[in-house]
Design a protein around this motif. Structure first.
Motif, mmCIF file in Angstrom:
data_model
loop_
_atom_site.group_PDB
_atom_site.id
_atom_site.type_symbol
_atom_site.label_atom_id
_atom_site.label_comp_id
_atom_site.label_asym_id
_atom_site.label_seq_id
_atom_site.Cartn_x
_atom_site.Cartn_y
_atom_site.Cartn_z
ATOM 1 N N LEU A 114 -1.580 -5.624 12.152
ATOM 2 C CA LEU A 114 -0.922 -4.153 11.925
ATOM 3 C C LEU A 114 -1.544 -3.284 10.806
ATOM 4 O O LEU A 114 -1.111 -2.270 10.900
ATOM 5 C CB LEU A 114 0.602 -4.501 11.459
ATOM 6 N N ILE A 120 6.902 -10.392 16.339
ATOM 7 C CA ILE A 120 7.363 -9.273 15.696
ATOM 8 C C ILE A 120 8.497 -8.365 16.196
ATOM 9 O O ILE A 120 8.331 -8.053 17.465
ATOM 10 C CB ILE A 120 6.070 -8.453 15.195
ATOM 11 N N HIS A 121 9.590 -8.131 15.372
ATOM 12 C CA HIS A 121 10.643 -7.295 15.803
ATOM 13 C C HIS A 121 10.397 -6.053 15.087
ATOM 14 O O HIS A 121 10.522 -5.791 14.228
ATOM 15 C CB HIS A 121 12.013 -8.014 15.314
ATOM 16 N N ARG A 122 10.178 -5.140 15.967
ATOM 17 C CA ARG A 122 9.988 -3.715 15.723
ATOM 18 C C ARG A 122 11.401 -2.687 15.760
ATOM 19 O O ARG A 122 11.976 -2.907 16.616
ATOM 20 C CB ARG A 122 8.819 -3.197 16.228
ATOM 21 N N SER A 135 12.973 -11.169 8.633
ATOM 22 C CA SER A 135 14.205 -10.521 9.112
ATOM 23 C C SER A 135 15.623 -10.836 8.538
ATOM 24 O O SER A 135 16.506 -10.498 8.649
ATOM 25 C CB SER A 135 14.180 -10.822 10.541
ATOM 26 N N GLU A 169 12.542 1.577 14.658
ATOM 27 C CA GLU A 169 12.182 2.852 14.381
ATOM 28 C C GLU A 169 13.402 3.541 13.979
ATOM 29 O O GLU A 169 14.688 3.552 14.689
ATOM 30 C CB GLU A 169 11.407 3.450 15.569
ATOM 31 N N THR A 182 8.844 2.954 10.275
ATOM 32 C CA THR A 182 8.703 2.047 11.102
ATOM 33 C C THR A 182 8.882 0.607 10.563
ATOM 34 O O THR A 182 8.388 0.387 9.504
ATOM 35 C CB THR A 182 7.251 1.749 12.004
ATOM 36 N N THR A 183 9.837 -0.395 11.070
ATOM 37 C CA THR A 183 9.665 -1.553 10.348
ATOM 38 C C THR A 183 9.479 -2.875 11.375
ATOM 39 O O THR A 183 9.585 -2.470 12.553
ATOM 40 C CB THR A 183 11.139 -2.010 9.717
ATOM 41 N N ALA A 184 8.776 -3.774 10.752
ATOM 42 C CA ALA A 184 8.348 -5.017 11.532
ATOM 43 C C ALA A 184 8.767 -6.277 10.916
ATOM 44 O O ALA A 184 8.329 -6.412 9.516
ATOM 45 C CB ALA A 184 6.800 -4.855 11.662
ATOM 46 N N THR A 185 9.577 -7.017 11.541
ATOM 47 C CA THR A 185 9.881 -8.051 10.864
ATOM 48 C C THR A 185 10.000 -9.656 11.684
ATOM 49 O O THR A 185 9.570 -9.379 12.785
ATOM 50 C CB THR A 185 11.577 -8.120 10.498
ATOM 51 N N PHE A 239 6.948 -4.276 6.470
ATOM 52 C CA PHE A 239 6.704 -5.684 7.242
ATOM 53 C C PHE A 239 7.611 -6.457 6.103
ATOM 54 O O PHE A 239 7.359 -6.646 4.951
ATOM 55 C CB PHE A 239 5.430 -6.091 7.184
ATOM 56 N N ILE A 262 4.344 1.497 7.828
ATOM 57 C CA ILE A 262 5.066 0.293 8.459
ATOM 58 C C ILE A 262 5.619 -0.609 7.236
ATOM 59 O O ILE A 262 4.676 -0.779 6.353
ATOM 60 C CB ILE A 262 4.252 -0.338 9.254
#
Length: 463
Positions: free
Chosen positions: A122, A55-57, A44, A59, A64-67, A41, A39
């Motif tokens: 995470l 968290i804004h996920r 954003s 795909e 996978t990104t998480a911001t 992170f 992932i």
């Protein structure tokens, strides 16, 4: 194979054609994440009235990104403040532009703590955690405080300043102590690594153990040189793509009979744009017979526009380019084309391929990937010439470029004359040596080098 958790200030959104729109670092990290799973992170880029840690996920293409969103105060103090008005100028040897404000440091601490709180759930037990750049130096220590015992790596993409400059930062010792929460720290060059070592030895009483790790008290860290590269194969392919060919032909049609020189830089005082313009002006003054036969295309998209220093840079360069054009231009020729916008990578590759000379002349730079992109874009039968600042990290690898002191207008003018007059055989010899290094030490080599060191750590730091 351990999963990878990448943490950086900003996150690249994955796509099936990321290489066309992302920089070299993003391409490498996305590739590593696809290979290992994991992932990415970070912030954003958006604001929120109140920080929630939501968290804004996303795909895409196996990544996978998480911001998270940050408050306006966070951005003012952490990003525009401590990161870009304190650490950035200080790390680029511009203590005259460095601002020391307690509010800035408070925001820096707060955002690093918020990153740690949010990303902690995470991180799996066996994940490799790789933190990037000066925005997040304390993050490793904050993660250790929250019970993370994983292997932690940190890579600095800027120079590391000499101790005599770093000690001007009121919190310099606390900042460096935070780095000892990591297992592996990476720098682009031996110079930056040596500066770090000297600070630790002189200011913290550090020593070296039998494995070459730096030791302070009970804490140890492996500091390595790992110069970043580009996705060379991708950029070489981009340079012969239809879009690049169209761009190259467009440049050639607009400059018939004239040699194109190119500079591509963010609008930043570290890039030496004022000094570059003055060196080019000196060339025009010294070689009146060359006027009308050469022109400089300077691509300089704005950056950090909310920081006053950057507004001043833009105004200064607008005035300087206007003065030079006013003094030397003719009815059918303008010496400088100064463009404040960026271009997609295939178009940049076409511009590079059309250019007889590239001016990559920062006053100080951690690496500089434009130099490597220019080399990768060249026609092997008729390559251009790279003029490169001795103060760029890339100079340590790219010794067959024409190396210059960007502070000297005379030296830069002489280098331009040398590059424009260089015979094809010499251009090819220099290019062949340069491209061999750019291909060998590409961005994937860099990624494997650092992650290999991190994965080899036997006992993660626990304190």
């Amino acid at each position: 194979m351990s999963r990878l958790v990448v943490i950086s200030n900003r996150v690249a959104v994955p796509s099936k054609d990321a290489s066309a729109n992302q920089g070299g670092l993003a391409v490498a990290l996305l590739s590593a994440l696809r290979e290992r799973g994991g992932i990415w992170f970070g912030w954003s880029g958006e604001t929120t009235e109140h920080f929630t840690g939501e968290i804004h996920r996303a795909e895409g293409d196996g990544v996978t990104t998480a911001t998270i969103d940050l408050e306006e105060q966070d951005i003012d103090e952490y990003y525009n403040g401590f990161a870009n008005r304190t650490l950035w100028p200080l790390f680029h040897y511009r203590i005259d532009l460095t601002e020391f404000e307690r509010d800035f440091e408070g925001g820096y601490k707060r955002v690093n703590a918020r990153f740690a709180d949010t990303v902690r759930p995470l991180i799996g037990d066996d994940d490799l955690v790789w933190v990037h750049d000066y925005h997040l130096i304390p993050l490793g220590a904050r993660l250790r405080e929250r019970g993370v015992t994983n292997r932690l790596g940190f890579f600095l993409h800027t120079p590391w300043p000499p101790s005599r400059l770093l000690v001007s930062l009121p919190s310099h010792k606390r900042l460096v102590e935070a780095l000892f929460a990591y297992d592996v720290i990476g720098f682009h060059t031996e110079d930056w690594l040596d500066s770090f070592h000297r600070y630790v030895v002189d200011m913290m009483g550090g020593t070296f153990d039998e494995d070459g790790c730096v030791v302070v008290g009970s804490r140890r860290v492996r500091a390595i040189v790992a110069p970043i590269g580009i996705d060379t194969a991708e950029f070489e392919a981009a340079a012969v793509s239809p879009e690049a060919r169209f761009t190259m032909e467009r440049m050639q049609m607009s400059s018939t009979g004239r040699s194109l020189m190119v500079g591509v830089d963010r609008l930043d005082y570290s890039k030496g744009l004022r000094e570059r313009f003055l060196g080019y002006e000196r060339f025009l003054h010294n070689h009146p017979d060359r006027r009308g036969l050469v022109y400089l295309l300077q691509v300089a998209p704005p950056s950090r526009e909310k920081v006053n220093t950057y507004q001043e840079i833009r105004a200064d360069l607008d005035a300087l380019s206007g003065r030079i054009n006013g003094e030397y231009a003719d009815m059918d020729w303008v010496p400088i084309r100064y463009v404040n916008q960026g271009y997609p990578r295939p178009q940049l590759a076409g511009i590079y391929r059309a250019a007889r000379v590239a001016l990559v002349t920062p006053l100080r730079d951690g690496m500089n990937l434009v130099a490597k992109e220019y080399v990768a874009a060249q026609d092997p039968q008729d390559p251009g010439v790279l003029i490169l600042s001795s103060f760029a990290g890339a100079a340590a690898q790219m010794t067959d470029a024409v190396l210059v002191n960007p502070y000297s207008a005379e030296e830069l003018a002489d280098a331009i004359d040398q590059a424009l007059s260089m015979p094809r055989d010499e251009r090819r010899r220099r290019w062949q040596a340069l491209i061999a290094g750019v291909r060998r030490e590409d961005v994937f080599w860099w990624c494997d080098l650092f992650l290999g060191e991190l994965a080899a750590v036997k006992v993660p730091v626990t304190g």
